[in-house]
Design a protein around this motif. Structure first.
Motif, short mmCIF file in Angstrom:
data_model
loop_
_atom_site.label_atom_id
_atom_site.label_comp_id
_atom_site.label_asym_id
_atom_site.label_seq_id
_atom_site.Cartn_x
_atom_site.Cartn_y
_atom_site.Cartn_z
N LEU A 1 11.13 5.31 1.53
CA LEU A 1 10.91 5.93 0.41
C LEU A 1 9.62 6.66 0.28
CD1 LEU A 1 12.23 3.19 -2.13
CD2 LEU A 1 13.46 5.50 -1.45
N THR A 2 8.73 6.10 0.86
CA THR A 2 7.34 6.85 0.99
C THR A 2 7.07 8.14 1.49
OG1 THR A 2 6.31 4.45 0.84
CG2 THR A 2 4.82 6.09 1.25
N LEU A 3 7.60 7.72 3.00
CA LEU A 3 7.68 9.14 3.67
C LEU A 3 8.34 10.25 3.05
CD1 LEU A 3 8.12 7.24 6.94
CD2 LEU A 3 5.82 8.53 6.34
N ARG A 4 9.67 9.77 2.36
CA ARG A 4 10.32 11.02 1.82
C ARG A 4 10.03 11.61 0.62
NH1 ARG A 4 16.03 9.36 0.00
NH2 ARG A 4 15.74 7.14 0.71
N ILE B 1 0.88 -1.35 -0.01
CA ILE B 1 0.06 0.23 0.00
C ILE B 1 0.87 1.15 -0.11
CG2 ILE B 1 -1.92 1.31 1.23
CD1 ILE B 1 -2.69 -1.47 2.41
N ASN B 2 2.10 1.28 0.81
CA ASN B 2 2.91 2.31 0.54
C ASN B 2 3.38 2.64 -0.58
OD1 ASN B 2 2.78 3.68 3.10
ND2 ASN B 2 4.28 2.64 4.07
N ALA B 3 3.84 1.37 -1.13
CA ALA B 3 4.33 1.54 -2.83
C ALA B 3 3.44 2.20 -3.64
CB ALA B 3 4.75 0.30 -3.25
N THR C 1 11.42 7.76 -9.30
CA THR C 1 12.54 6.77 -9.00
C THR C 1 12.02 6.02 -7.82
OG1 THR C 1 14.21 7.99 -10.14
CG2 THR C 1 14.86 6.20 -8.56
N ASN C 2 11.66 6.56 -6.70
CA ASN C 2 11.25 5.82 -5.35
C ASN C 2 10.18 5.22 -6.03
OD1 ASN C 2 13.03 7.44 -4.18
ND2 ASN C 2 11.67 9.08 -3.46
#
Length: 412
Positions: free
Chosen positions: A350-353, A254-256, A300-301
């Motif tokens: 990666l998600t938070l950033r 889900i975060n992806a 990219t993330n």
């Protein structure tokens, strides 16, 4: 249930068969879900209409073999779908998490009469939830059952108790409830949510994933038939060494999906910006190399997060392949858990950033509540908080240095 707004949309999609991972109806469905996702999150509109549409699509049967009426998807294909649904609406994706966890365990088990009955219910559109956590347990994730118990009642039982963090149960048709049998043996009962004595309370007040129904479920003198109780040692209840790998990877997937949503919002924001800063290097935001770099990093993330999740999902498919060959599943189960644990550490970060980088694409106007761009960070932070990264990293390090197996209860 609390008096909270429920939005009703007119569904326009027709489903002649259960959707599959590649069916065009699934794309139409997710596009439709995405349309109102931000508004639902901002105004806390419970997505009952969306869940009903998912019920009609029979998305819940995605992993059930075609021969049994389902979509026949692999685990990898399931997680591709979870990423896409997380992109469309992470709240809705999270609502379905426990459904796929329960069904995956049933699919692993022998086709007893009750398991066939539950599979048929899914093929017909039913969703399953899970109620396992009790706030009275001393350690989160331990699986300890304190106050949810069965008492004898003629040829069946009565269920009494209370659960919290019963994510998705507000919307589903059946709930799998962890409990203690009259003799103190741990077991699971799968009961219809509309049965007398079952109360689902929308009291989840987290700042993220606010529509998931992650609240309290109480059971007051609920009648439970004997065949609805599944003991941990029952022959038609197959369990892996690491039983919590699927639910953990679900959150990471889900975060992806959230990163993909952030990327879409960032691109739209650039194209809609009427002006830029006086000291920018280009007249248009779309031509500014700094903004291009920021959007490129988010893209990219998103790519990396999806690749990592699907690599972990391949580990779960490997368990199934090992079983089909008659091999020892314990090593494959550990490998899948390791992949999933590592994936969480990287993808959550990666998600938070990425959710923060979105605000670098615009100025102060991006913080307007009308945009609701903060939902990405709020939802990602809530998802990643389910099991703190520091505990995960320590478990991986202990394995790599000392060969100590990962913990085998929840979170792994």
């Amino acid at each position: 249930m609390n008096k909270i707004a429920q939005k009703v949309l007119e569904p326009t999609i027709e489903f002649s068969a259960p959707v599959t991972a590649n069916s065009p109806e699934l794309k139409q469905l997710f596009d439709f879900i995405a349309l109102g996702a931000s508004e639902r999150d901002r105004d806390r509109i419970l997505p009952f209409d969306i869940v009903e549409l998912l019920r009609r699509s029979r998305l819940g049967a995605l992993r059930i073999p075609v021969a049994e009426g389902g979509g026949g998807s692999t685990v990898r294909e399931l997680f591709e779908v979870v990423i896409r649904l997380g992109d469309a609406d992470p709240n809705v994706a999270h609502i379905l998490r426990n459904h796929f966890v329960v069904i995956e365990r049933i699919l692993r088990s022998q086709r007893s009469e009750r398991n066939r009955r539950w599979i048929k219910a899914v093929v017909d559109g039913s969703f399953f939830g899970f109620a396992g956590s009790e706030l009275e347990a001393k350690r989160a994730g331990s699986g300890e059952v304190v106050n949810t118990r069965l008492t004898p009642d003629d040829d069946g039982y009565r269920l009494h108790g209370s659960k919290y963090y019963s994510t998705g149960s507000l919307y589903v048709d059946f709930i799998a409830v962890r409990l203690l049998a009259p003799n103190g043996t741990p077991a699971t009962a799968i009961v219809p949510t509309k049965r007398e004595g079952v109360e689902r309370i929308d009291d989840w007040d987290g700042f993220g994933q606010r529509l998931t129904g992650t609240g309290t479920t109480t059971f007051t003198n609920v009648r439970v038939e004997a065949h609805e109780v599944v003991f941990d040692t029952d022959p038609d209840n197959d369990r892996l060494t690491y039983n919590a790998t699927v639910p953990q990877l679900f959150l990471t997937a889900i975060n992806a999906g959230i990163i993909r949503n952030v990327l879409r919002d960032a691109i739209n924001l650039v194209h809609k910006r009427p002006r830029t800063f006086y000291h920018a290097t280009a007249e248009r935001a779309a031509d500014d190399p700094l903004i291009q770099q920021t959007v490129g990093q988010i893209a990219t993330n998103a790519f990396a997060a999806e690749a990592i999740v699907l690599q972990a999902a391949d580990g779960l498919d490997q368990i199934i392949a090992t079983r089909a060959k008659g091999g020892d599943e314990s090593a494959a189960s550990l490998e899948a858990s390791l992949r999933t644990t590592k994936a969480k550490l990287v993808v959550d970060d990666l998600t938070l950033r990425s959710a923060t980088l979105l605000f670098e694409v615009g100025g102060a106007s991006t913080t307007k509540q009308a945009y609701n761009f903060d939902r990405h960070w709020r939802n990602a932070r809530t998802l990643s908080s389910h099991n703190p990264a520091s505990f995960k990293a320590r478990a991986i390090g202990n394995y790599e240095i000392n060969g100590t197996p990962l913990p085998s209860a929840a979170f792994f």
